[in-house]
Design an enzyme around this catalytic site. Structure first.
Site: not given
Ligand code: AMP
Length: 187
Positions: A13, A88, A127, A133, A144
């Site tokens: 996204k 969300r 990532r 992160r 998640r």
């Protein structure tokens, strides 16, 4: 043009929102980026949300709705915007609908970026090593995805019932996915 980008964490996204906001000269509103920035700045908001983000859970609907309400009132949103990471939950989607009505504007489409769970996990792992992160650790990744399934997936039916949903095959590389996206919005 006002668009919502929907999809699992790691579905692409953010990458696609950047590409499309450049092409259409509209704002890219990433709630995840806004919250991470607040954490970095050590603001009151940042202090309130840090542990929530780090665990992979969701920040409260009330706080997110307030944040978006303020953000879409800013000058750079006049020409349109992409909502990347909001709504969300069904509650957030309902609030967004109300917000649009009050502002006298329409949501043009909701783009669902579709990709398999195994590919999502692969991308999140990449990532994690690239961006460091905290919420991309293996354990948090799983949470998640579970939270996405429980709280965000119902939005697929919600927007499908309103005939607003368009599906974008997000399993390929960024350039191909961008072509799929342009096709889905008729550009
Ligand atoms: P993202 O970068 O979009 O994956 O967002 C990172 C984290 O920010 C999420 O895991 C949530 O903790 C929080 N977050 C971002 N957007 C929302 C939202 N609309 N509602 C609740 N929490 C959010």
């Amino acid at each position: 043009m006002i668009l919502v980008f929907l999809g699992a964490p790691g579905a692409g996204k953010g990458t696609q929102a950047k590409l499309l906001s450049d092409k259409l000269s509209i704002a890219h509103i990433s709630t995840g980026d806004m919250l991470r920035q607040a954490v970095e700045q050590g603001s009151d908001l940042g202090k309130r949300v840090k542990s929530i983000i780090d665990s992979g859970e969701f920040v409260s609907d009330e706080l997110m709705i307030e944040l978006i309400q303020q953000r879409v009132s800013e000058a750079d949103c006049k020409a349109g915007y992409i909502l990347d990471g909001f709504p969300r939950t069904v509650k957030q989607a309902e609030a967004l609908g109300e917000m649009m009505k009050q502002r006298g504007v329409n949501l043009d489409a909701v783009l669902l970026f579709e990709v398999s769970e195994s590919e999502v996990l692969k991308r999140l792992q990449n990532r994690a090593s690239e961006q460091n992160r905290a919420d991309d650790s293996a354990e948090v990744q799983k949470n998640r995805i579970a939270v996405y399934k429980e709280k965000t997936e119902p939005l697929i039916a919600y927007y499908n019932n309103k005939s607003m949903l368009k599906v974008v095959d997000s399993s390929q590389g960024p350039e191909q996915v961008f072509n799929n996206l342009l096709q889905a919005i008729g550009r």
